[in-house]
Scaffold this motif. Structure first.
Motif, PDB file in Angstrom:
ATOM      1  N   THR A  14       0.661  -1.039   0.281  1.00 15.37           N
ATOM      2  CA  THR A  14       0.028   0.283   0.213  1.00 15.37           C
ATOM      3  C   THR A  14       1.188   1.146  -0.307  1.00 15.37           C
ATOM      4  O   THR A  14       0.476   2.056  -0.968  1.00 15.37           O
ATOM      5  CB  THR A  14      -0.824   0.132   1.297  1.00 15.37           C
ATOM      6  OG1 THR A  14      -1.703  -0.816   1.485  1.00 15.37           O
ATOM      7  CG2 THR A  14      -1.742   1.759   1.110  1.00 15.37           C
ATOM      8  N   GLN A  15       2.243   1.677   1.253  1.00  9.32           N
ATOM      9  CA  GLN A  15       2.576   2.598   0.849  1.00  9.32           C
ATOM     10  C   GLN A  15       3.658   2.230  -0.470  1.00  9.32           C
ATOM     11  O   GLN A  15       3.706   4.175  -0.740  1.00  9.32           O
ATOM     12  CB  GLN A  15       3.534   1.753   2.008  1.00  9.32           C
ATOM     13  CG  GLN A  15       3.693   1.797   3.240  1.00  9.32           C
ATOM     14  CD  GLN A  15       3.186   3.557   3.901  1.00  9.32           C
ATOM     15  OE1 GLN A  15       3.361   4.418   3.633  1.00  9.32           O
ATOM     16  NE2 GLN A  15       2.457   3.346   5.398  1.00  9.32           N
ATOM     17  N   THR A  51       2.569   2.493  -3.218  1.00 11.68           N
ATOM     18  CA  THR A  51       1.533   3.068  -4.675  1.00 11.68           C
ATOM     19  C   THR A  51       1.432   4.647  -4.690  1.00 11.68           C
ATOM     20  O   THR A  51       1.737   4.827  -5.801  1.00 11.68           O
ATOM     21  CB  THR A  51      -0.194   3.002  -4.277  1.00 11.68           C
ATOM     22  OG1 THR A  51      -0.423   3.366  -3.168  1.00 11.68           O
ATOM     23  CG2 THR A  51      -0.026   1.401  -3.768  1.00 11.68           C
ATOM     24  N   SER A  52       2.467   5.134  -3.844  1.00 15.07           N
ATOM     25  CA  SER A  52       3.237   6.473  -3.055  1.00 15.07           C
ATOM     26  C   SER A  52       4.284   6.555  -3.967  1.00 15.07           C
ATOM     27  O   SER A  52       4.451   8.108  -4.063  1.00 15.07           O
ATOM     28  CB  SER A  52       2.127   6.863  -2.235  1.00 15.07           C
ATOM     29  OG  SER A  52       3.046   6.402  -1.323  1.00 15.07           O
ATOM     30  N   LEU A  53       4.785   5.939  -4.051  1.00 19.32           N
ATOM     31  CA  LEU A  53       6.218   5.727  -4.617  1.00 19.32           C
ATOM     32  C   LEU A  53       6.318   5.216  -5.192  1.00 19.32           C
ATOM     33  O   LEU A  53       6.746   4.012  -5.284  1.00 19.32           O
ATOM     34  CB  LEU A  53       7.107   5.391  -3.324  1.00 19.32           C
ATOM     35  CG  LEU A  53       6.934   6.354  -2.113  1.00 19.32           C
ATOM     36  CD1 LEU A  53       7.697   4.975  -0.669  1.00 19.32           C
ATOM     37  CD2 LEU A  53       7.825   7.648  -1.760  1.00 19.32           C
ATOM     38  N   PRO A  54       6.086   5.001  -6.990  1.00 20.64           N
ATOM     39  CA  PRO A  54       6.199   3.577  -7.827  1.00 20.64           C
ATOM     40  C   PRO A  54       7.391   3.611  -8.605  1.00 20.64           C
ATOM     41  O   PRO A  54       7.476   2.717  -8.444  1.00 20.64           O
ATOM     42  CB  PRO A  54       4.800   5.141  -8.879  1.00 20.64           C
ATOM     43  CG  PRO A  54       5.316   6.901  -8.377  1.00 20.64           C
ATOM     44  CD  PRO A  54       4.848   6.266  -7.035  1.00 20.64           C
ATOM     45  N   GLU A 110       8.857   7.180   4.828  1.00 18.10           N
ATOM     46  CA  GLU A 110       9.398   8.605   4.780  1.00 18.10           C
ATOM     47  C   GLU A 110      10.138   9.392   4.478  1.00 18.10           C
ATOM     48  O   GLU A 110      10.349  10.135   3.477  1.00 18.10           O
ATOM     49  CB  GLU A 110       9.697   8.885   7.297  1.00 18.10           C
ATOM     50  CG  GLU A 110       9.544  10.154   6.620  1.00 18.10           C
ATOM     51  CD  GLU A 110       8.381  11.604   6.293  1.00 18.10           C
ATOM     52  OE1 GLU A 110       8.418  12.307   5.822  1.00 18.10           O
ATOM     53  OE2 GLU A 110       7.357  11.149   6.329  1.00 18.10           O
ATOM     54  N   HIS A 164       9.700   9.150   0.826  1.00 18.75           N
ATOM     55  CA  HIS A 164       8.743  10.418   0.552  1.00 18.75           C
ATOM     56  C   HIS A 164       9.803  11.209   0.286  1.00 18.75           C
ATOM     57  O   HIS A 164      10.080  13.067  -0.571  1.00 18.75           O
ATOM     58  CB  HIS A 164       8.043  10.544   0.660  1.00 18.75           C
ATOM     59  CG  HIS A 164       6.730   9.474   1.095  1.00 18.75           C
ATOM     60  ND1 HIS A 164       5.549   9.315  -0.147  1.00 18.75           N
ATOM     61  CD2 HIS A 164       6.094   8.844   1.636  1.00 18.75           C
ATOM     62  CE1 HIS A 164       5.098   8.939  -0.037  1.00 18.75           C
ATOM     63  NE2 HIS A 164       5.348   8.565   0.783  1.00 18.75           N
ATOM     64  N   GLU A 208      12.112  11.969  -2.772  1.00 15.84           N
ATOM     65  CA  GLU A 208      11.385  11.731  -4.132  1.00 15.84           C
ATOM     66  C   GLU A 208      10.891  13.325  -4.298  1.00 15.84           C
ATOM     67  O   GLU A 208      11.106  14.304  -5.181  1.00 15.84           O
ATOM     68  CB  GLU A 208      10.252  11.126  -3.922  1.00 15.84           C
ATOM     69  CG  GLU A 208      10.246   9.652  -4.143  1.00 15.84           C
ATOM     70  CD  GLU A 208      10.386   9.413  -5.488  1.00 15.84           C
ATOM     71  OE1 GLU A 208      10.278  10.378  -6.316  1.00 15.84           O
ATOM     72  OE2 GLU A 208      11.703   8.560  -5.706  1.00 15.84           O
ATOM     73  N   ARG A 266      12.417  15.808  -7.125  1.00 11.29           N
ATOM     74  CA  ARG A 266      11.095  16.687  -7.386  1.00 11.29           C
ATOM     75  C   ARG A 266      11.831  18.087  -8.046  1.00 11.29           C
ATOM     76  O   ARG A 266      11.640  18.996  -9.293  1.00 11.29           O
ATOM     77  CB  ARG A 266      10.072  16.797  -7.359  1.00 11.29           C
ATOM     78  CG  ARG A 266       9.193  14.819  -8.174  1.00 11.29           C
ATOM     79  CD  ARG A 266       7.511  15.536  -7.328  1.00 11.29           C
ATOM     80  NE  ARG A 266       7.345  15.499  -5.842  1.00 11.29           N
ATOM     81  CZ  ARG A 266       6.921  14.852  -4.519  1.00 11.29           C
ATOM     82  NH1 ARG A 266       7.580  13.694  -5.049  1.00 11.29           N
ATOM     83  NH2 ARG A 266       7.053  14.851  -3.935  1.00 11.29           N
TER      84      ARG A 266
END
Length: 97
Positions: free
Chosen positions: A12-13, A15-18, A84, A87, A90, A94
């Motif tokens: 699940t986690q 999915t926000s870190l493809p 954490e 993220h 990432e 960006r």
């Protein structure tokens, strides 16, 4: 000691870190930079973030390639600390760091 994430929680986690993947007991991300200096600048920015969390990645810098591997050594695998930090890495990527 931080609790290991259960496989379903980790899925699940992620999915926000493809761009991240699980390799063995670590979250791994490979990043390309235009040159060595840009790769080193990213590593320095990540080091500052990691220091603020007191949670440090394994880093491999080779010319224009940077590999980050995140795992909680005392727990023997991936914990929320690793997610954490992923993220935060990432966000730096960006921003063009």
């Amino acid at each position: 000691m931080p609790r290991l994430l259960a496989p379903d929680d980790l899925k699940t986690q992620l999915t926000s870190l493809p761009a991240w993947r699980l390799e063995g007991d670590a979250l791994v991300r490979d990043v390309q930079r235009p040159d060595f200096a840009a790769g080193l600048a990213l590593v320095v920015a990540v080091a500052e973030e990691a220091g603020s969390l007191n949670h440090h990645p394994d880093v491999d810098l080779r010319y224009t390639s940077v590999r980050f591997a995140l795992w909680t050594h005392v727990s023997g695998g991936v914990t929320q600390y690793d997610v954490e930090l992923a993220h935060r890495i990432e966000a730096l990527i960006r921003e063009g760091r």
